[in-house]
Design an enzyme around this catalytic site. Structure first.
Site, PDB file in Angstrom:
ATOM      1  N   LYS A 181       0.790  -0.994  -0.048  1.00  0.00           N
ATOM      2  CA  LYS A 181      -0.079   0.141  -0.128  1.00  0.00           C
ATOM      3  C   LYS A 181       0.973   1.281   0.051  1.00  0.00           C
ATOM      4  O   LYS A 181       2.107   1.245   0.142  1.00  0.00           O
ATOM      5  CB  LYS A 181      -1.111  -0.057   1.068  1.00  0.00           C
ATOM      6  CG  LYS A 181      -1.874  -1.245   1.131  1.00  0.00           C
ATOM      7  CD  LYS A 181      -2.794  -1.250   2.365  1.00  0.00           C
ATOM      8  CE  LYS A 181      -3.808  -2.372   2.519  1.00  0.00           C
ATOM      9  NZ  LYS A 181      -4.747  -2.281   3.717  1.00  0.00           N
ATOM     10  N   TYR A 227     -12.238  -2.380  -3.201  1.00  0.00           N
ATOM     11  CA  TYR A 227     -12.798  -2.514  -1.752  1.00  0.00           C
ATOM     12  C   TYR A 227     -14.168  -2.471  -1.964  1.00  0.00           C
ATOM     13  O   TYR A 227     -14.729  -2.126  -0.936  1.00  0.00           O
ATOM     14  CB  TYR A 227     -12.366  -1.322  -0.955  1.00  0.00           C
ATOM     15  CG  TYR A 227     -10.673  -1.580  -0.368  1.00  0.00           C
ATOM     16  CD1 TYR A 227     -10.304  -2.432   0.273  1.00  0.00           C
ATOM     17  CD2 TYR A 227      -9.701  -0.655  -0.642  1.00  0.00           C
ATOM     18  CE1 TYR A 227      -9.165  -2.655   0.827  1.00  0.00           C
ATOM     19  CE2 TYR A 227      -8.480  -0.604  -0.229  1.00  0.00           C
ATOM     20  CZ  TYR A 227      -8.252  -1.691   0.648  1.00  0.00           C
ATOM     21  OH  TYR A 227      -6.765  -1.993   1.134  1.00  0.00           O
ATOM     22  N   ASN A 285      -1.669  -0.299   7.047  1.00  0.00           N
ATOM     23  CA  ASN A 285      -0.930  -1.523   7.609  1.00  0.00           C
ATOM     24  C   ASN A 285      -0.264  -2.388   6.480  1.00  0.00           C
ATOM     25  O   ASN A 285      -0.202  -3.518   6.471  1.00  0.00           O
ATOM     26  CB  ASN A 285      -2.361  -2.327   8.087  1.00  0.00           C
ATOM     27  CG  ASN A 285      -3.302  -2.543   6.957  1.00  0.00           C
ATOM     28  OD1 ASN A 285      -3.252  -2.065   5.932  1.00  0.00           O
ATOM     29  ND2 ASN A 285      -4.402  -3.210   7.577  1.00  0.00           N
ATOM     30  N   HIS A 338      -2.327  -5.676   1.402  1.00  0.00           N
ATOM     31  CA  HIS A 338      -3.502  -6.308   1.438  1.00  0.00           C
ATOM     32  C   HIS A 338      -3.064  -7.564   0.741  1.00  0.00           C
ATOM     33  O   HIS A 338      -2.176  -7.783   0.027  1.00  0.00           O
ATOM     34  CB  HIS A 338      -4.228  -5.283   0.205  1.00  0.00           C
ATOM     35  CG  HIS A 338      -5.110  -6.088  -0.327  1.00  0.00           C
ATOM     36  ND1 HIS A 338      -6.658  -6.363   0.517  1.00  0.00           N
ATOM     37  CD2 HIS A 338      -5.617  -7.274  -1.290  1.00  0.00           C
ATOM     38  CE1 HIS A 338      -7.548  -7.157  -0.237  1.00  0.00           C
ATOM     39  NE2 HIS A 338      -6.690  -7.561  -1.351  1.00  0.00           N
ATOM     40  N   GLU A 386      -9.721 -10.366  -7.782  1.00  0.00           N
ATOM     41  CA  GLU A 386      -9.084  -9.129  -7.665  1.00  0.00           C
ATOM     42  C   GLU A 386      -7.800  -9.223  -8.487  1.00  0.00           C
ATOM     43  O   GLU A 386      -7.135  -8.391  -9.092  1.00  0.00           O
ATOM     44  CB  GLU A 386      -8.196  -9.218  -6.368  1.00  0.00           C
ATOM     45  CG  GLU A 386      -9.188  -8.754  -4.946  1.00  0.00           C
ATOM     46  CD  GLU A 386      -8.864  -9.050  -3.789  1.00  0.00           C
ATOM     47  OE1 GLU A 386      -7.620  -9.616  -3.627  1.00  0.00           O
ATOM     48  OE2 GLU A 386      -9.582  -8.850  -2.875  1.00  0.00           O
TER      49      GLU A 386
END
Ligand code: CDP
Ligand code: MG
Length: 137
Positions: A10, A50, A113, A116, A127
């Site tokens: 990310k 998402y 965080n 993913h 995805e």
């Protein structure tokens, strides 16, 4: 069973200069890099990725984070790759994630965080097709 999984490093991972360190963990585990791309996404792509979360109260700030800078999209392949990568990543909240995991060692945030990873075979298929539509099977 050999599986493929979609991983995102990310924007916080790119900003903090941790993409190499994180990729090293996946490679050292024995997973194979199948596809990789540095890219910046817009809000529509964030919403598509998402889709399951767009109605959550915490989604608007997550979208802001997702579009805040370049990220690295990766497809990893290996035996039981989906579960193995989720385990390497650790629990969602970096503050609670176990030491030894990527989030546990490197993140102090429930949002920023670092990584993913697809959470099921169905998610991985969706995805991977979203991020790498031209990737051969
Ligand atoms: O990424 P993971 O599958 O572990 O968690 P998730 O429950 O599917 O949530 C997706 C992402 O939303 C998380 O990785 C966080 O970046 C973010 N999130 C957030 O910003 N605030 C929350 N309360 C929960 C998740
Ligand atoms: Mg998830």
């Amino acid at each position: 069973m050999t599986q493929r999984t979609l991983v995102l490093l990310k924007p916080d991972a790119v900003r903090r200069g941790l993409t190499g360190a994180i990729l090293s963990r996946f490679e050292a585990k024995g997973l194979t890099l199948v596809a990789m791309q540095l890219r910046s996404i817009d809000a529509a792509m964030a919403d598509a990725h998402y889709a399951e979360h767009v109605e959550q109260p915490w989604y608007p700030p997550l979208r802001e984070f997702a579009v805040s800078g370049p990220l690295v999209a990766v497809v990893l392949e290996g035996d039981e790759a989906i579960g193995v990568v989720r385990a390497l990543n650790g629990a969602t909240d970096g503050r609670a994630a176990a030491p030894g995991t990527i989030r546990g060692d490197l993140s102090l945030s429930n949002r920023e965080n670092l990584v993913h990873a697809s959470d099921s075979e169905e998610s991985a298929a969706r995805e991977i097709a979203l991020w790498f539509p031209d990737l051969p099977a």
